[in-house]
Design a protein around this motif. Structure first.
Motif, mmCIF file in Angstrom:
data_model
loop_
_atom_site.group_PDB
_atom_site.id
_atom_site.type_symbol
_atom_site.label_atom_id
_atom_site.label_comp_id
_atom_site.label_asym_id
_atom_site.label_seq_id
_atom_site.Cartn_x
_atom_site.Cartn_y
_atom_site.Cartn_z
ATOM 1 N N ALA A 1 -2.776 23.741 9.306
ATOM 2 C CA ALA A 1 -2.685 24.035 7.877
ATOM 3 C C ALA A 1 -1.368 24.702 7.542
ATOM 4 N N GLN A 2 -0.928 25.596 8.453
ATOM 5 C CA GLN A 2 0.342 26.290 8.229
ATOM 6 C C GLN A 2 1.518 25.328 8.259
ATOM 7 N N TYR A 3 1.426 24.300 9.131
ATOM 8 C CA TYR A 3 2.534 23.362 9.306
ATOM 9 C C TYR A 3 2.218 22.005 8.694
ATOM 10 N N SER A 4 1.291 21.978 7.729
ATOM 11 C CA SER A 4 0.794 20.690 7.238
ATOM 12 C C SER A 4 1.879 19.802 6.684
ATOM 13 N N GLY A 5 2.920 20.368 6.070
ATOM 14 C CA GLY A 5 3.969 19.534 5.501
ATOM 15 C C GLY A 5 4.762 18.783 6.546
ATOM 16 N N ARG A 6 4.610 19.184 7.849
ATOM 17 C CA ARG A 6 5.392 18.534 8.901
ATOM 18 C C ARG A 6 4.548 17.527 9.685
ATOM 19 N N ILE A 7 3.261 17.390 9.322
ATOM 20 C CA ILE A 7 2.387 16.531 10.099
ATOM 21 C C ILE A 7 1.856 15.427 9.211
ATOM 22 N N PRO A 8 2.626 14.362 9.038
ATOM 23 C CA PRO A 8 2.210 13.274 8.169
ATOM 24 C C PRO A 8 0.914 12.655 8.668
ATOM 25 N N TYR B 1 23.251 8.133 1.467
ATOM 26 C CA TYR B 1 21.860 8.313 1.888
ATOM 27 C C TYR B 1 21.419 9.744 1.608
ATOM 28 N N TRP B 2 20.278 9.866 0.942
ATOM 29 C CA TRP B 2 19.679 11.187 0.746
ATOM 30 C C TRP B 2 18.172 11.029 0.704
ATOM 31 N N ASN B 3 17.458 11.799 1.520
ATOM 32 C CA ASN B 3 16.005 11.726 1.560
ATOM 33 C C ASN B 3 15.424 13.130 1.443
ATOM 34 N N PRO B 4 14.824 13.467 0.289
ATOM 35 C CA PRO B 4 14.286 14.823 0.108
ATOM 36 C C PRO B 4 13.142 15.146 1.056
ATOM 37 N N ARG B 5 12.529 14.128 1.668
ATOM 38 C CA ARG B 5 11.427 14.386 2.599
ATOM 39 C C ARG B 5 11.908 14.992 3.925
ATOM 40 N N LEU B 6 13.209 15.026 4.138
ATOM 41 C CA LEU B 6 13.745 15.565 5.385
ATOM 42 C C LEU B 6 14.164 17.031 5.268
ATOM 43 N N SER B 7 13.865 17.640 4.154
ATOM 44 C CA SER B 7 14.252 19.036 3.929
ATOM 45 C C SER B 7 13.739 19.959 5.035
ATOM 46 N N THR B 8 12.459 19.814 5.381
ATOM 47 C CA THR B 8 11.872 20.664 6.425
ATOM 48 C C THR B 8 12.552 20.437 7.768
ATOM 49 N N GLU B 9 12.871 19.178 8.073
ATOM 50 C CA GLU B 9 13.507 18.876 9.349
ATOM 51 C C GLU B 9 14.922 19.435 9.418
ATOM 52 N N HIS B 10 15.666 19.337 8.311
ATOM 53 C CA HIS B 10 17.005 19.933 8.289
ATOM 54 C C HIS B 10 16.915 21.429 8.591
ATOM 55 N N LEU C 1 7.414 15.221 16.054
ATOM 56 C CA LEU C 1 7.044 14.257 15.025
ATOM 57 C C LEU C 1 7.579 14.728 13.683
ATOM 58 N N VAL C 2 8.537 13.995 13.121
ATOM 59 C CA VAL C 2 9.170 14.393 11.854
ATOM 60 C C VAL C 2 8.329 13.972 10.667
ATOM 61 N N ARG C 3 7.978 12.684 10.586
ATOM 62 C CA ARG C 3 7.159 12.219 9.465
ATOM 63 C C ARG C 3 6.679 10.795 9.729
ATOM 64 N N GLU D 1 6.462 5.785 12.893
ATOM 65 C CA GLU D 1 6.753 7.219 12.903
ATOM 66 C C GLU D 1 8.249 7.464 13.065
ATOM 67 N N MET D 2 8.700 8.593 12.507
ATOM 68 C CA MET D 2 10.053 9.070 12.771
ATOM 69 C C MET D 2 9.929 10.311 13.653
ATOM 70 N N LEU D 3 10.644 10.304 14.784
ATOM 71 C CA LEU D 3 10.588 11.411 15.729
ATOM 72 C C LEU D 3 11.976 11.910 16.067
ATOM 73 N N CYS D 4 12.017 13.125 16.597
ATOM 74 C CA CYS D 4 13.262 13.700 17.111
ATOM 75 C C CYS D 4 13.034 14.072 18.571
ATOM 76 N N ILE D 5 13.882 13.568 19.457
ATOM 77 C CA ILE D 5 13.824 13.967 20.858
ATOM 78 C C ILE D 5 15.009 14.884 21.139
ATOM 79 N N SER D 6 14.735 16.041 21.721
ATOM 80 C CA SER D 6 15.772 17.038 22.006
ATOM 81 C C SER D 6 15.843 17.284 23.507
ATOM 82 N N PHE D 7 17.050 17.368 24.032
ATOM 83 C CA PHE D 7 17.235 17.587 25.462
ATOM 84 C C PHE D 7 18.665 18.055 25.715
#
Length: 499
Positions: A38-45, A278-287, A450-452, A459-465
Motif C-alpha cells: 500500500a505504501q509503494y502502490s504507485g510503483r507496483i502496476p 520524449y516525456w513520460n509523466p509516469r516515470l516521475s517515481t522512477e526518476h 519493476l518500474v511499471r 513490463e518495464m524493468l530496471c536491472i542494476s549491477f
C-alpha cells in the motif's frame, strides 16, 4: 489473480525487502506485505492504480450505482454525437424536496447528511418560489422511496419543527452537471468501452484512443478540456514511438495547437516541445528513486538523457553529470533546462549516439578518474541507460571498455539499465539478456526493479549491477620477450601469470 499478477505481487514484495544489490531472505508476514504494498502502490502496476496530480488521470468505468447513472444520464438523443453540442445534454429530472425555514437549513443538512443530495456540482438547497423565507432542501431520490420519508428522518424533522411532507421538484441538468465518463457513456455506442485514461503534460492531455473511439475523438478531446481546468490542448498518439528519437506522431484533437509546454516533476521545472522530445509523466517515481541512490560528489553518466529528468536533479544534488542524447531536439531542450535550473556549469551535455558516448566521453572520464582515485575520496560512478526498447543491447560496449589493472571492487561503475519484457518471468528474462550482452553471469551481483506495467503482458524493468572487473577491464599482455612459461594471453585479451 493470474500467474502474471501473482508474479507482480510476490516479486514486488520481495523488492521492498531487498537491499540494493543484496537479495535478502524475506520473512515478511502477509499483512505486513500488504502494508508495504500500500505504501509503494504507485510503483507496483497491476495491483494498485494511483492517479498522481498533474500526471496520469483516468475516467473510471463505474462511479455510481446503476440507478444513479440512469437518473443522471444525459438526454438519450446525444447517442452517436460526434460534434459536441452542449445544449443537447439538457434534461429535467424529478427529485424529492422538503420545505425548510432559512434559519433551520444548516441544522437540517447536518442532521440528514446521509439523506440529502450529495452529487458534486449540484446545489442541495434551492429557493422556494412560493416563500422567500423558506428554502427547498433536495433529498437523494435513491434513499427516499416513493417520495416518502422513513421513520428516522421523520423524527429528525419533528425535532426541528419541520413538516415531514415531501414534495416533487423539477431539477434541470445541463452539460456542466455531468461528469466526463457520463457524457462519453451517453455518446459512444452502448456496450463499447468508453473510459479513456490520459497523461497530463503541462497544459496538454495525451490520449491513446482505441479504434472504436476514433470517430468521436474530437468530441472526447473537447470534453476533456471542458472538465479538466488547465488543460488547453488534447492530442492523440497516431504512431508507435520512434526508437531512434523516442517521439511519436500525434494529432491535435481539441484546443490550441501549442505543444511547447512546462511541467514540474519532483519539484524541478522543465520546458519541452511535446511533439519533438520524449516525456513520460509516469516515470516521475522512477526518476526520483534512482536520483535518491546518488550522493553529493558522485559521477553520473546519462546515456539517453532526454531533456534531463535524471541529469538535472542529480546536478542539483551536487553530482558531476555527463548527459547525452542523440535527438538534436532533446539535446537543445536539455541545454535549455540546465539553464532554467541553473545547473549548466555542472552538466556536460553531448549530442551523440549512445555507443559513441560510452566509447568516447564515458571511457575517457572513467579512465582518468579511476586512475587517480584515492581511497579517501571514494565517489560512486553511476551509468543510467533509459532506452528500454534497446538499451540492453548497448551493454556489450562495456566489454573491455578500459585497459589496465582493475580498480577496487567498490569503485566499479554501477549501471541502471532499462528494458521491456513480455516473458512470464520478466526479472529472469531481463537478467539473462543482460548477461548475454555482457558475456558473464550476474547471479548474486544484480537487482531487478519493476518500474511499471506498459501494456497487458508487457513490463518495464530496471536491472542494476556493478560492471564486473573482468568484463570492464582488458589487461595488456606481458612483454613478448618474457618467457612463455610466465605468460598466458587468453582469447578475451586477459593475461594471467602461471604460478
Amino acid at each position: 489473480f493470474s500467474s502474471r499478477t501473482l508474479w507482480r505481487f510476490g516479486y514486488s514484495a520481495r523488492l521492498l525487502k531487498t537491499n540494493h544489490f543484496r537479495a535478502a531472505a524475506s520473512n515478511i508476514s502477509f499483512p505486513a506485505v500488504w502494508m508495504l504494498l500500500a505504501q509503494y502502490s504507485g510503483r507496483i502496476p497491476g495491483l494498485f492504480v494511483v492517479a498522481k496530480k498533474n500526471s496520469f488521470f483516468t475516467m473510471p468505468e463505474t462511479v455510481e450505482d446503476k440507478a444513479n447513472l440512469e437518473l443522471y444520464s444525459p438526454h438519450p438523443e446525444v447517442r452517436g454525437m460526434t460534434l459536441l453540442n452542449r445544449e443537447a445534454f439538457k434534461r429535467t429530472v424529478v427529485v424529492p424536496v422538503v420545505k425548510v425555514k432559512k434559519e433551520t437549513v444548516n441544522t437540517l443538512l447536518k442532521s440528514l447528511k446521509h439523506t440529502v443530495l450529495q452529487r458534486p456540482g449540484l446545489k442541495r438547497v434551492v429557493e422556494d418560489p412560493e416563500d422567500e423565507d423558506s428554502r427547498l432542501v433536495i433529498l437523494d431520490p435513491h434513499k427516499i422511496q416513493e417520495f416518502s420519508l422513513g421513520e428516522s428522518e421523520q423524527e429528525v424533522l419533528k425535532q426541528l419543527s419541520v413538516s415531514p411532507e415531501v414534495s416533487k421538484y423539477n431539477l434541470e441538468l445541463t452539460y456542466e452537471n455531468f461528469k466526463s465518463e457520463e457524457i462519453l457513456r451517453a455518446v459512444l455506442p452502448e456496450g463499447q468501452e468508453v473510459t479513456s485514461g490520459f497523461s497530463r503534460v503541462g497544459h496538454i492531455a495525451h490520449l491513446n484512443l482505441r479504434d472504436h473511439q476514433l470517430p468521436y475523438r474530437h468530441l472526447i478531446g473537447q470534453v476533456i478540456i471542458d472538465k479538466n481546468p488547465g488543460i488547453t490542448c488534447v492530442v492523440n498518439k497516431t504512431s508507435i514511438i520512434d526508437s531512434t528519437y523516442r517521439n511519436f506522431q500525434m494529432e491535435v484533437l481539441a484546443g490550441e495547437s501549442n505543444l511547447v509546454t512546462k511541467v514540474k516533476e519532483n519539484n524541478i521545472a522543465y520546458e519541452l516541445d511535446f511533439s519533438k522530445v520524449y516525456w513520460n509523466p509516469r516515470l516521475s517515481t522512477e526518476h526520483g528513486r534512482v536520483v535518491e541512490l546518488l550522493k553529493p560528489g558522485d559521477i553520473l553518466f546519462d546515456v539517453f538523457a532526454g531533456i534531463g529528468p535524471f541529469a538535472i536533479p542529480a546536478a542539483k544534488k551536487k553530482c558531476r553529470v555527463f548527459a547525452n542524447d542523440l535527438n538534436p531536439e532533446s539535446y537543445s531542450w536539455l541545454l535549455h533546462n540546465c539553464k532554467l535550473n541553473k545547473v549548466e556549469n555542472k552538466i556536460k551535455a553531448f549530442n551523440m549516439d549512445g555507443r559513441d558516448f560510452l566509447l568516447g566521453p564515458v571511457r575517457e572520464e572513467l579512465s582518468k578518474e579511476l586512475q587517480v582515485l584515492k581511497e579517501e575520496q571514494k565517489p560512486s560512478f553511476h551509468i543510467v541507460m533509459n532506452l528500454p526498447a534497446s538499451a540492453i543491447e548497448f551493454l556489450e560496449v562495456f566489454r573491455h571498455l578500459l585497459v589496465g589493472e582493475p580498480c577496487s571492487a567498490a569503485s566499479l561503475p554501477t549501471v541502471h539499465c532499462y528494458g521491456f519484457s513480455k516473458h512470464d518471468d520478466p526479472a529472469r528474462d531481463i537478467q539473462e539478456r543482460a548477461e548475454a550482452s555482457l558475456g558473464t553471469s550476474l547471479d548474486g551481483r544484480c537487482s531487478t526493479y519493476l518500474v511499471r506495467n506498459v501494456a497487458p503482458n508487457k513490463e518495464m524493468l530496471c536491472i542494476s549491477f556493478q560492471i564486473p572487473a573482468d568484463v570492464l577491464y582488458k589487461r595488456p599482455c606481458p612483454d613478448e620477450a618474457q618467457p612463455a612459461s610466465k605468460r598466458l594471453c587468453t582469447s578475451k585479451g586477459f593475461s594471467e601469470e602461471k604460478l
